[in-house]
Scaffold this active site. Structure first.
Site: not given
Length: 343
Positions: A243-244
């Protein structure tokens, strides 16, 4: 030889190329690698797992790769290595080198006028290269791959067919990205207001280092504000989600179907098994091993091996244990009360 066979090379030359000792006839010719059970004349097999040691006596391989401890167990010509599996990898690369496409741009590829593509690079059919993007020397961009604007693909990279790099993604030298991987898509950023979800713009980048391998259908999201970073030498299996704003430290390896939530940092030289889940905003120290299917809910600050979850058992036994687990709090309270009564 079968179509997958390599060019024959003497065992002695293989020993020199791999920097390991040779025992036996160095003139024997080797043209392929194989398992101990599947090998025959011309093949070299290896033993790295002790549970297969008895197969040394029955293998039909022309030569084997073994540890010093296992060398006395066979009269076959052999390469003796402290790490037989790593030596096998080197031998396999010598005997079965990857084929490289011819340099040039396929007529059906779409290249932005201001993109810079090295003359030694290969751009295959129906690939797309966006504006101001740089494709390095000897890089290979597979058929149907889409590279957005302002990207950078380093020298000797291999992007297999149907890879997607979103704009401003950087990929370091000698990195391999397998088909279906998506690098730089929006992270999952949503802000709740009045019972509705507002999308949070993801304005960071995804930075992938050198000598990285990214498996098929793995997804790595761009940063929300800062960058998502995959450091040098990281190896990612298939179908991983990162994820980011995550950072994956150098030389860490992660097996398939693992999910890493946003803003989590994984240290260097870690090994993460398949199906692991890491919650967001935690830090994993260097030199940590996490067993497959574990759920990590807080930071790990010390090197070592960590495991969560129950091992498998017959279903009826699992049901009984699940009932006990649900009653564990009541049992603990009863034990405390009994202890207080005894005082």
């Amino acid at each position: 030889m079968s179509p997958s066979d390599g060019v024959p090379i003497s065992l002695g030359d293989l020993a020199k190329a791999c920097g390991v000792p040779l025992s036996g006839d160095g003139a024997v010719l080797i043209d392929r690698v194989a398992t101990l059970d599947g090998a025959d004349k011309g093949a070299i097999a290896f033993l790295s797992n002790p549970k297969y040691r008895n197969r040394l006596a029955t293998t039909r391989a022309s030569a084997v790769i073994v540890s010093p401890e296992d060398a006395p167990g066979t009269a076959l010509p052999k390469l003796i290595a402290d790490n037989p599996y790593a030596t096998y990898a080197r031998v396999a690369a010598i005997l079965h080198p990857a084929s490289a496409p011819a340099p040039g741009v396929h007529p059906t590829a779409v290249i932005a006028p201001d993109a810079r593509v090295a003359a030694s690079a290969a751009i295959e059919a129906h690939a797309v290269v966006g504006g101001r993007t740089l494709i390095g020397e000897r890089a290979s961009v597979g058929a149907g791959t889409v590279i957005g604007e302002d990207c950078s693909v380093g020298a000797d990279c291999v992007l297999h067919p149907r890879v997607v790099l979103y704009p401003r993604t950087q990929v370091g030298a000698r990195t391999v990205v397998h088909s279906g991987a998506v690098i730089g898509a929006d992270g999952f950023g949503m802000a709740e207001q009045d019972g509705r979800w507002l999308k949070v713009p993801q304005i960071g980048r995804t930075l992938v280092g050198a000598d990285v391998e990214i498996g098929a259908n793995t997804t790595i999201d761009r940063g929300a504000i800062g960058d998502t970073v995959i450091e040098d030498g990281v190896k990612l299996d298939n179908q991983i989600q990162i994820a980011h704003n995550c950072v994956i430290g150098a030389n860490t390896v992660i097996a398939g179907c693992t999910g890493i939530s946003g803003s989590t940092t994984v240290g260097r030289d870690c090994m993460i098994g398949g199906g692991v889940g890491l919650v967001g905003h935690i830090t994993i120290a260097d030199h940590v091993t996490i067993s497959g299917f574990s759920l990590i809910t807080k930071s790990i600050t010390e090197p070592g091996t960590y495991t969560s979850g129950l091992p498998f058992m017959p279903h009826a036994e699992w049901l009984r244990n699940a009932v006990h687990l649900r009653r564990l709090d009541k049992i603990a309270k009863a034990a405390r009360n009994a202890g207080e009564d005894d005082e």
